[in-house]
Design a protein around this motif. Structure first.
Motif, mmCIF file in Angstrom:
data_model
loop_
_atom_site.group_PDB
_atom_site.id
_atom_site.type_symbol
_atom_site.label_atom_id
_atom_site.label_comp_id
_atom_site.label_asym_id
_atom_site.label_seq_id
_atom_site.Cartn_x
_atom_site.Cartn_y
_atom_site.Cartn_z
ATOM 1 N N VAL A 190 2.994 3.031 3.189
ATOM 2 C CA VAL A 190 2.145 1.764 3.155
ATOM 3 C C VAL A 190 2.031 1.118 1.842
ATOM 4 O O VAL A 190 1.619 1.910 0.945
ATOM 5 C CB VAL A 190 0.646 2.275 3.865
ATOM 6 N N ASN A 191 2.286 -0.253 1.656
ATOM 7 C CA ASN A 191 2.098 -0.767 0.178
ATOM 8 C C ASN A 191 1.770 -2.318 0.378
ATOM 9 O O ASN A 191 2.308 -3.106 0.741
ATOM 10 C CB ASN A 191 3.613 -0.742 -0.083
ATOM 11 N N ARG A 192 0.272 -2.272 0.714
ATOM 12 C CA ARG A 192 -0.241 -3.485 0.872
ATOM 13 C C ARG A 192 0.045 -4.553 -0.232
ATOM 14 O O ARG A 192 0.081 -5.746 -0.019
ATOM 15 C CB ARG A 192 -1.919 -3.527 1.023
ATOM 16 N N ALA A 193 -0.006 -4.088 -1.546
ATOM 17 C CA ALA A 193 0.338 -4.982 -2.511
ATOM 18 C C ALA A 193 1.638 -5.673 -2.283
ATOM 19 O O ALA A 193 1.953 -6.779 -2.565
ATOM 20 C CB ALA A 193 0.279 -4.176 -3.972
ATOM 21 N N PHE A 194 2.520 -4.756 -1.992
ATOM 22 C CA PHE A 194 4.147 -5.383 -1.867
ATOM 23 C C PHE A 194 4.104 -6.401 -0.776
ATOM 24 O O PHE A 194 4.872 -7.670 -0.721
ATOM 25 C CB PHE A 194 5.002 -4.328 -1.720
ATOM 26 N N GLU A 195 3.307 -6.237 0.485
ATOM 27 C CA GLU A 195 3.269 -6.967 1.670
ATOM 28 C C GLU A 195 2.713 -8.523 1.025
ATOM 29 O O GLU A 195 3.561 -9.466 1.596
ATOM 30 C CB GLU A 195 2.288 -6.488 2.660
ATOM 31 N N VAL A 196 1.818 -8.495 0.365
ATOM 32 C CA VAL A 196 1.265 -9.656 -0.472
ATOM 33 C C VAL A 196 2.420 -10.373 -1.173
ATOM 34 O O VAL A 196 2.637 -11.470 -1.213
ATOM 35 C CB VAL A 196 -0.150 -9.499 -1.262
ATOM 36 N N LEU A 197 3.243 -9.578 -1.900
ATOM 37 C CA LEU A 197 4.496 -9.964 -2.954
ATOM 38 C C LEU A 197 5.299 -10.790 -2.356
ATOM 39 O O LEU A 197 6.187 -11.475 -2.761
ATOM 40 C CB LEU A 197 4.528 -8.998 -3.933
ATOM 41 N N THR A 198 5.795 -10.364 -1.051
ATOM 42 C CA THR A 198 6.894 -10.729 -0.192
ATOM 43 C C THR A 198 6.771 -12.383 -0.124
ATOM 44 O O THR A 198 7.809 -13.154 0.122
ATOM 45 C CB THR A 198 7.032 -10.185 0.939
#
Length: 294
Positions: free
Chosen positions: A253-261
């Motif tokens: 799980v990588n919420r920060a990367f989900e935002v960065l997409t």
């Protein structure tokens, strides 16, 4: 509980085409023009902040994080000055009572220095709010991930490889914005006299024409002290590791990367943010077998 609406929220709401106005109610000039900062000299409307994650050494590779990541955060100067900087300053005043603290992802993650949280919920709330600031503010992300374990030519310098990929993509972005005939400043942190000299030499070599376009690139490098309290450098620091983790631990799980997409420079332009960034705004080298070269 419903979030209270700011009087300026409407100015930053998507329009019918799904576009978010870059300037809100404050449009200093027509898009495509660049205001001269010094009489007789013009600069592009954008500024770039750079940071890295992992080390570029090939002698000893951490099996838990065998990558080197270079991240370019590209801001429109007006939006950066009027929205991004105030947002992060307000966050610091709220949590620390002053704005001198410099946000470093490693210190936050390891709870060092000013980042000693009273509890797990406290840390999670802090991170959620910080992630929200990154999500809410406009910038374009360009990043390169060098897989050091799979690097075929061991004499290659991971930092120099990543720098070349990112500068070439930055040039494509500046072409898209109509800013490719004006100098854009690229701000990097100092790493040491020898390292900085090598980086500047490589930067100038790439911009002099040793790139896949075979033409000069209109970029100027600026070195900033590591203690510099720069909002842009802190954004770059905060986004670099989540990008690396998306490659080394794809199932985590990588919420920060989900935002960065939704921040990456992508093939479909602003109307298709969140898709089409693999091999475009995000370059992994060596490329995964499933990825077709551009």
């Amino acid at each position: 509980m419903a979030k209270s609406k700011s009087p300026t929220d409407d100015a930053y709401s998507p329009d019918a085409a799904g576009q978010i106005p870059l300037f809100g109610d404050h449009v200093p000039q027509h898009v495509g023009e660049a205001a001269p900062m010094v009489p007789g000299k013009q600069y592009s409307q954008h500024v770039v902040y750079v940071d890295e994650s992992g080390d570029h050494s090939l002698e000893s590779i951490d099996p838990q994080y065998p990558v080197f990541v270079l991240a370019f955060c590209v801001f429109h100067k007006n939006h950066y000055a009027t929205r991004v900087v105030p947002a992060l300053e307000s966050f610091k005043f709220k949590h620390f009572g002053h704005d001198v603290v410099v946000l470093h992802e490693t210190d936050i993650r390891k709870e060092r220095g000013s980042f000693r949280f009273s509890s797990r919920p406290h840390k999670e709330a802090f991170l959620d709010e910080l992630t929200g600031i990154i999500e809410a503010n406009n910038f374009i992300l360009i990043a390169s991930v060098i897989d050091k374990m799979r690097l075929r030519e061991r004499s290659e310098n991971p930092y120099h490889l990543a720098l070349g990929f990112c500068l070439e993509t930055l040039y494509e972005l500046m072409q898209e914005k109509g800013q490719d005939d004006l100098p854009t400043h690229v701000v990097v942190e100092c790493r040491g006299r020898k390292e900085d000299a090598e980086l500047e030499l490589e930067f100038r070599r790439i911009c002099a024409g040793e790139n896949r376009f075979g033409s000069p690139l209109p970029f100027e490098v600026v070195f900033a002290d590591k203690k510099t309290n720069s909002t842009g450098l802190q954004f770059a620091d905060l986004v670099a590791r989540p990008i690396g983790l998306s490659v080394t631990r794809p199932g985590q799980v990588n919420r920060a990367f989900e935002v960065l997409t939704r921040k990456f420079f992508c093939s479909g332009g602003r109307k298709q943010v969140g898709t089409g960034f693999d091999g475009w705004g995000l370059k992994i080298h060596p490329a995964p077998e499933s990825e077709r070269p551009r």
